[in-house]
Design an enzyme around this catalytic site. Structure first.
Site, PDB file in Angstrom:
ATOM      1  N   ASP A 140      33.106  49.273  40.542  1.00 45.70           N
ATOM      2  CA  ASP A 140      33.945  48.093  40.800  1.00 45.70           C
ATOM      3  C   ASP A 140      34.388  48.080  42.263  1.00 45.70           C
ATOM      4  OD1 ASP A 140      35.223  45.743  40.272  1.00 45.70           O
ATOM      5  OD2 ASP A 140      36.903  46.623  39.177  1.00 45.70           O
TER       6      ASP A 140
ATOM      7  N   GLY B 167      45.437  46.323  33.859  1.00 51.44           N
ATOM      8  CA  GLY B 167      46.852  46.386  33.508  1.00 51.44           C
ATOM      9  C   GLY B 167      47.751  46.122  34.696  1.00 51.44           C
TER      10      GLY B 167
ATOM     11  N   LYS C 150      49.857  52.825  37.241  1.00 50.83           N
ATOM     12  CA  LYS C 150      49.041  51.779  36.623  1.00 50.83           C
ATOM     13  C   LYS C 150      49.125  51.940  35.110  1.00 50.83           C
ATOM     14  CE  LYS C 150      44.981  49.801  38.125  1.00 50.83           C
ATOM     15  NZ  LYS C 150      43.604  49.775  38.519  1.00 50.83           N
TER      16      LYS C 150
ATOM     17  N   ILE D 228      54.072  45.587  41.367  1.00 47.42           N
ATOM     18  CA  ILE D 228      53.477  45.244  42.676  1.00 47.42           C
ATOM     19  C   ILE D 228      52.113  44.594  42.528  1.00 47.42           C
ATOM     20  CG2 ILE D 228      54.691  46.857  44.172  1.00 47.42           C
ATOM     21  CD1 ILE D 228      52.352  48.805  43.780  1.00 47.42           C
TER      22      ILE D 228
ATOM     23  N   VAL E   3      50.510  47.138  37.652  1.00 49.34           N
ATOM     24  CA  VAL E   3      50.772  48.253  38.560  1.00 49.34           C
ATOM     25  C   VAL E   3      52.226  48.191  39.032  1.00 49.34           C
ATOM     26  CG1 VAL E   3      50.048  49.420  40.668  1.00 49.34           C
ATOM     27  CG2 VAL E   3      48.362  48.177  39.304  1.00 49.34           C
TER      28      VAL E   3
HETATM   29  P1  ATP Z   1      40.770  45.073  38.926  1.00 46.63           P
HETATM   30  O1  ATP Z   1      41.625  45.290  37.747  1.00 46.63           O
HETATM   31  O2  ATP Z   1      39.630  44.177  38.647  1.00 46.63           O
HETATM   32  O3  ATP Z   1      40.360  46.383  39.549  1.00 46.63           O
HETATM   33  P2  ATP Z   1      42.634  44.889  41.034  1.00 46.63           P
HETATM   34  O4  ATP Z   1      42.004  46.025  41.761  1.00 46.63           O
HETATM   35  O5  ATP Z   1      43.152  43.782  41.886  1.00 46.63           O
HETATM   36  O6  ATP Z   1      41.625  44.279  40.012  1.00 46.63           O
HETATM   37  P3  ATP Z   1      44.578  46.739  40.086  1.00 46.63           P
HETATM   38  O7  ATP Z   1      43.703  47.877  40.465  1.00 46.63           O
HETATM   39  O8  ATP Z   1      45.254  46.813  38.766  1.00 46.63           O
HETATM   40  O9  ATP Z   1      43.809  45.386  40.110  1.00 46.63           O
HETATM   41  O10 ATP Z   1      45.658  46.585  41.203  1.00 46.63           O
HETATM   42  C1  ATP Z   1      46.489  45.458  41.291  1.00 46.63           C
HETATM   43  C2  ATP Z   1      47.247  45.503  42.596  1.00 46.63           C
HETATM   44  O11 ATP Z   1      48.182  46.573  42.576  1.00 46.63           O
HETATM   45  C3  ATP Z   1      46.377  45.794  43.819  1.00 46.63           C
HETATM   46  O12 ATP Z   1      45.835  44.624  44.359  1.00 46.63           O
HETATM   47  C4  ATP Z   1      47.347  46.441  44.767  1.00 46.63           C
HETATM   48  O13 ATP Z   1      48.045  45.465  45.475  1.00 46.63           O
HETATM   49  C5  ATP Z   1      48.330  47.131  43.850  1.00 46.63           C
HETATM   50  N1  ATP Z   1      48.047  48.562  43.810  1.00 46.63           N
HETATM   51  C6  ATP Z   1      47.186  49.195  42.992  1.00 46.63           C
HETATM   52  N2  ATP Z   1      47.180  50.517  43.240  1.00 46.63           N
HETATM   53  C7  ATP Z   1      48.049  50.720  44.246  1.00 46.63           C
HETATM   54  C8  ATP Z   1      48.479  51.882  44.984  1.00 46.63           C
HETATM   55  N3  ATP Z   1      48.005  53.097  44.724  1.00 46.63           N
HETATM   56  N4  ATP Z   1      49.375  51.702  45.960  1.00 46.63           N
HETATM   57  C9  ATP Z   1      49.848  50.467  46.249  1.00 46.63           C
HETATM   58  N5  ATP Z   1      49.494  49.354  45.605  1.00 46.63           N
HETATM   59  C10 ATP Z   1      48.603  49.467  44.613  1.00 46.63           C
HETATM   60 MG    MG Z   2      42.040  47.903  41.508  1.00 44.21          MG
END
Ligand code: ATP
Ligand code: MG
Length: 978
Positions: free
Chosen positions: A819, A707, A723, A701, A709
């Protein structure tokens, strides 16, 4: 005869009676229709109180209603911007006389029962919530087949029924939620003068049939739509077109040369697509063109010489493309050109010498090209030039003297060139000048600060890395508005004048790498806003004035490589904000104080002071010891070169052995790393196999710096987000698992719950509760951002602030998020905000999105200035980042991106745009919210945001205060926050 006259008279009166009876009946019926239209709205606006059946005779004076003067039938209905929501009643189709209908700027959705009102000429439903999914009765329409053939099952298409309204001249469906392809039948509405389908979710190819709309003057299809393919060549047949806007809608391929046939065009907006190929020379035929914006594409080739014929052109935007070649001389001769923006291309050659001679030039941005030669003399010929940006080119020669008299100038950015000679007299005193960047050039001479009577508006002056010399005159004190003064890397000499203390608003003062001598003036302590002070690499002597400790908010203090002496004042340690200090390579004596901030400074901050003692330098025994140890140290450094060589080779050998060992070990570890361990932070109905089962490509998603998710459904039916941190740098070391243990204990309504941590020797998986609406960043910056109305945005802001406030004020020890960004605020099924990914950014900083600052955990555009300076972070850095999120919510814009000027981010942009005035706020509010934002609330939220992004961290509020201020900004009765 008399009888006949009598009969005629009787007939006449009968007719009059009949007509008026009919009129009043019709008025009553029409009034009833409008009342039922009103009743279908949820909570109709008070201004519709005139729509009252008991007042049906006054129908023609009802709000928004216009009647035909002759037969009193309703011909026009305008209920735009009345805050209406709900569906449009089907009763409206009874208003058969309707010619004009506008319901724009409301929150209406559902059916549009209009296809029977065949006389309709003007239809504006823009900026509502209409989507084709529930709309329109398509029965009996031949175009339905067309729709079937071109639309897939998943779209909410534009209504085909509109093609029955053949008299339509104005059709505005912009800013709604229609998705799918544009029906070809729209090309049959041959009376249309105006067509806007912009700001929907349309996709597929733009049908060439729209080229049949030969009367069309205004066509707008871009923004949020994501079309396949390119611009139809058939648009060249729209010979009456005046305004064509196809920006931001994913168009590919070349710009068709046929657009050159549109002789009446005054605006051509094709920016922010993926258009490629060269600019067709035929565009030079557009003799009426005033604004041409084809920026932010992938266009190649040169600017066609044919552009010399664009005599009406006022704006030419070609920035962010791959254009090359020279800027044609003829561009400079365009008589009405006001703005020329060609930045981030590969232009070579000279800036046309005649540029500006037309007397109209207001903005010129040619930065980040490969331009050479001198800056033309006539840029400000018309005394209108406001913005001059030429940074990052190969320009040489002097700044033209005339620029010193250009009173309209406000921003001048010329860094990274080879410019030389003096800075023209009077230049820095130009009355409207706010920013001057001349860094990384070869300017020489003194800076002409002397003109002491004038005051200046200058806020930023960067002269770093030039060959400027001479004293810094006392008149520097006239520049009391300065916030950033960077003089580093020059040859300035003499005393630092005490008038520097007049710079009451200064935030950053960098005088490093010069020849300043004498003592550090204690008057610097009169600059209460100073956060950054760099005096390193000069010839300064004497003590550090203890008064400097009065600057309560100084973050960064560097006096290294000078000849400063005496002891380090203990008072410096009391400066709570001081996170980075460098006293190295001076002649300080005595012991390093062991109090306050001195306990946290890096030991390298004191090296190179032979008479300074501390446990980590030279122990503070006796002065004779000190002397002898100094000697020993210096003799140690005289190790013969061949020993050094042997030592280096030995080190190399050891490193090789270590690498080979590490590789063998890693292979072993991989072999034995199949066993998984699941640490649950609450009672769970699933195990590690269930978590591992989620790691399929089809479940992905999102992807972030740390990494991938995945979404997963556990055996009990609950969704989770997993994640995968992969083989991360911090996977098994650096305290990741200890940190995760702490984070797993956190329970708060507005924080995403970490359910479990699943790891083996290679991989770490974090299992979170699943947030069905994804991240705020995705929603806000995606098409559905329009659904996020102001109330929801404010609610999200308050909830996220509460989550962060909990981390800062209610956790012990406090947790700094590191962050904070809209992508780390996740939304549950009710759009309730939950803060995610706190406390972990430091483990993944090298993978993060921050491209240019690899040592910083955090994301580009959100990083607080002191974090960038000092790499030290505290909870106020989170507050800064949260301020950026608030600005995103207000403006709907991403924190970095296209702000019309190289290097500008959302914080700078908002400052420039608003000046915190009411009109300014209106200018920056997300277009998609227009008219639906209580302006006082927006002002208050902007105020909070601007406090959060204050340069000095101590001036930022705490998150607890942010929560309070945001909650107060909510006007009563709109929604209730618990
Ligand atoms: P960064 O790595 O710089 O924090 P990010 O926040 O966009 O960037 P991730 O935290 O890895 O990256 O999340 C990527 C995407 O996965 C998010 O934009 C969100 O759409 C989805 N995601 C992450 N956690 C969840 C969750 N608990 N429930 C639903 N979707 C999620
Ligand atoms: Mg994030």
């Amino acid at each position: 005869m008399a009888a006949l006259t009598l009969r005629l008279l009787f007939f006449f009166f009968f007719l009059v009676f009949l007509t008026s009876a009919h009129d009043s009946l019709s008025a009553r019926r029409q009034a009833a229709v409008l009342v039922s239209v009103k009743q279908s709205f949820q909570a109709p606006d008070p201004s519709l109180s005139t729509w009252n059946l008991s007042n049906y005779m006054g129908l023609c004076n009802w709000t928004g209603v216009t009647c035909d003067a002759y037969n009193k039938s309703v011909v026009s209905l305008d209920v735009s911007n009345l805050n209406l929501s709900g569906p449009l009643s089907p009763a409206i189709s009874e208003l058969q006389s309707l010619v004009n209908l506008s319901v724009a700027g409301n929150s209406l959705f559902g059916d549009l029962p209009l296809s029977n009102i065949s006389g309709l000429r003007f239809l504006n439903i823009s900026n509502n919530l209409f989507s084709g999914c529930l709309d329109w009765d398509f029965s009996g329409l031949p175009e339905l087949q067309v729709l079937d053939a071109y639309d897939n099952n998943f779209s909410c298409p534009l209504p085909v029924g509109v093609t029955k309204l053949t008299k339509l001249r104005h059709l505005d469906f912009g800013g709604n939620y229609f998705s799918g392809r544009i029906p070809r039948g729209y090309g049959g509405l041959n009376q249309l003068r105006f067509l806007s389908l912009a700001g929907n979710d349309l996709f597929g190819f733009i049908p060439g049939e729209l080229g049949n709309l030969s009367s069309l003057k205004w066509l707008q299809l871009g923004y949020y739509n994501r079309f396949d393919g390119g611009i139809p060549g058939d648009f060249g047949r729209l010979s009456n077109l005046v305004h064509l806007d196809l920006s931001s809608c994913g168009l590919e391929g070349p710009i068709p040369g046929t657009l050159g046939n549109l002789k009446n065009l005054d605006t051509l907006f094709l920016q922010t697509n993926q258009l490629n190929g060269s600019i067709p020379p035929q565009l030079g035929n557009l003799g009426s063109l005033k604004s041409l914006d084809i920026s932010n594409n992938a266009l190649t080739g040169e600017i066609p010489v044919e552009f010399s014929a664009l005599k009406q052109l006022t704006i030419l935007n070609l920035f962010i493309n791959k254009l090359h070649g020279q800027i044609p001389e003829s561009i400079a001769e365009l008589p009405k050109l006001e703005a020329l923006n060609l930045w981030r291309n590969n232009f070579t050659g000279f800036i046309p010498p005649k540029l500006g001679q037309n007397g109209e030039l207001i903005k010129l941005d040619l930065s980040t090209n490969k331009l050479t030669g001198q800056i033309p003399k006539s840029l400000c010929y018309g005394e209108k030039l406001e913005i001059l940006i030429l940074l990052d080119n190969f320009l040489f020669g002097p700044l033209p003297d005339d620029l010193g008299k250009c009173e309209t100038l406000s921003r001048v950015r010329m860094g990274q060139n080879y410019l030389s000679g003096p800075i023209p007299d009077g230049f820095l005193y130009l009355p409207k000048l706010t920013l001057v960047e001349l860094q990384d050039n070869h300017f020489t001479g003194r800076i002409a600060f002397e003109k002491s009577t004038a005051s200046s508006k200058l806020e930023g002056l960067n002269l770093a890395n030039n060959h400027l010399s001479g004293d810094l005159p006392t008149s520097i004190g006239n520049f009391s508005g300065l916030k950033n003064l960077v003089l580093s890397g020059n040859r300035f000499s003499g005393q630092i004048p005490s008038e520097i203390g007049y710079l009451k608003g200064i935030l950053k003062l960098d005088m490093s790498r010069n020849n300043f001598s004498g003592t550090i003036p204690s008057d610097i302590s009169n600059c209460p806003s100073l956060t950054y002070l760099d005096l390193s690499q000069n010839q300064l002597s004497g003590p550090i004035p203890i008064q400097l400790a009065r600057i309560r908010i100084l973050n960064y203090f560097n006096v290294s490589w000078n000849h400063l002496n005496q002891s380090l004042p203990e008072e410096i340690g009391s400066m709570k904000s001081l996170t980075s200090a460098d006293f190295s390579h001076n002649n300080f004596t005595g012991s390093v104080p062991e109090t306050g901030q001195f306990l946290f400074f890096n030991s390298t901050s004191f090296t190179g002071n032979p008479y300074l003692c501390a446990s980590y330098l030279i122990p503070c025994n006796s002065s004779s010891d000190l002397q002898s140890q100094v000697k020993t140290q210096s003799s140690k450094s005289n190790v013969p070169a061949r020993y050094k060589l042997i030592f280096a080779m030995g080190l190399l050998l050891c490193s090789l052995v270590f690498v080979v060992f590490a590789v063998i070990k890693t292979r072993e570890v991989r072999k034995n790393s199949r066993s998984w361990k699941l640490t649950a932070f609450q009672k769970l109905d699933f195990g590690s196999e269930d978590v591992l089962g989620c790691l399929k490509d089809s479940n992905i998603i999102g992807r972030g710096g740390a990494g991938v998710v995945y979404k997963g459904t556990m055996p009990n039916g609950h969704n989770v987000a997993v994640k995968n941190l992969g083989i991360s740098k911090g996977s098994n070391d650096n305290g990741l698992s200890a940190e995760v243990q702490t984070l797993g204990k956190i329970r708060h309504r507005y924080i995403v719950r970490l359910l479990a941590f699943c790891s083996n020797k290679e991989t770490n998986l974090l299992v979170y509760e699943y947030m069905p609406n994804g991240s705020l960043g995705q929603v806000l910056h995606g098409k559905s951002g329009g659904y996020l109305n102001w109330e929801t945005r404010l609610k999200i802001a308050i909830e996220a602030a509460k989550g962060l406030s909990y981390l800062h004020h209610d956790c012990s020890p406090l947790i700094i998020h590191r962050d904070v960004k809209s992508n780390n605020i996740l939304l549950d099924s009710d759009y309730e905000a939950h803060v995610a990914d706190f406390g972990l950014a430091k483990f993944f900083h090298n993978n993060g999105a921050s491209e240019c600052m690899s040592a910083i955990a955090g994301s580009y555009g959100y990083i607080a200035p002191e974090y960038a300076y000092t790499l030290k972070v505290d909870e106020k850095s989170d507050v800064y980042s949260f301020g950026v999120v608030l600005l995103e919510l207000i403006t709907g814009r991403k924190p970095v991106g296209n702000f019309g000027e190289e290097g500008m981010d959302i914080v700078q942009w908002v400052k420039v745009q608003t000046k915190r005035s009411k009109e300014g706020v209106v200018r920056i509010i997300d277009e998609r919210l227009k008219n639906n934002v209580p302006i006082e609330e927006a002002m208050q939220v902007l105020f909070v945001a601007m406090l959060c992004v204050e340069e000095q961290s101590v001036e930022r509020p705490t998150m607890r205060e942010v929560v309070q201020m945001l909650a107060q900004s909510k006007q009563p009765n709109t929604f209730h926050i618990q």
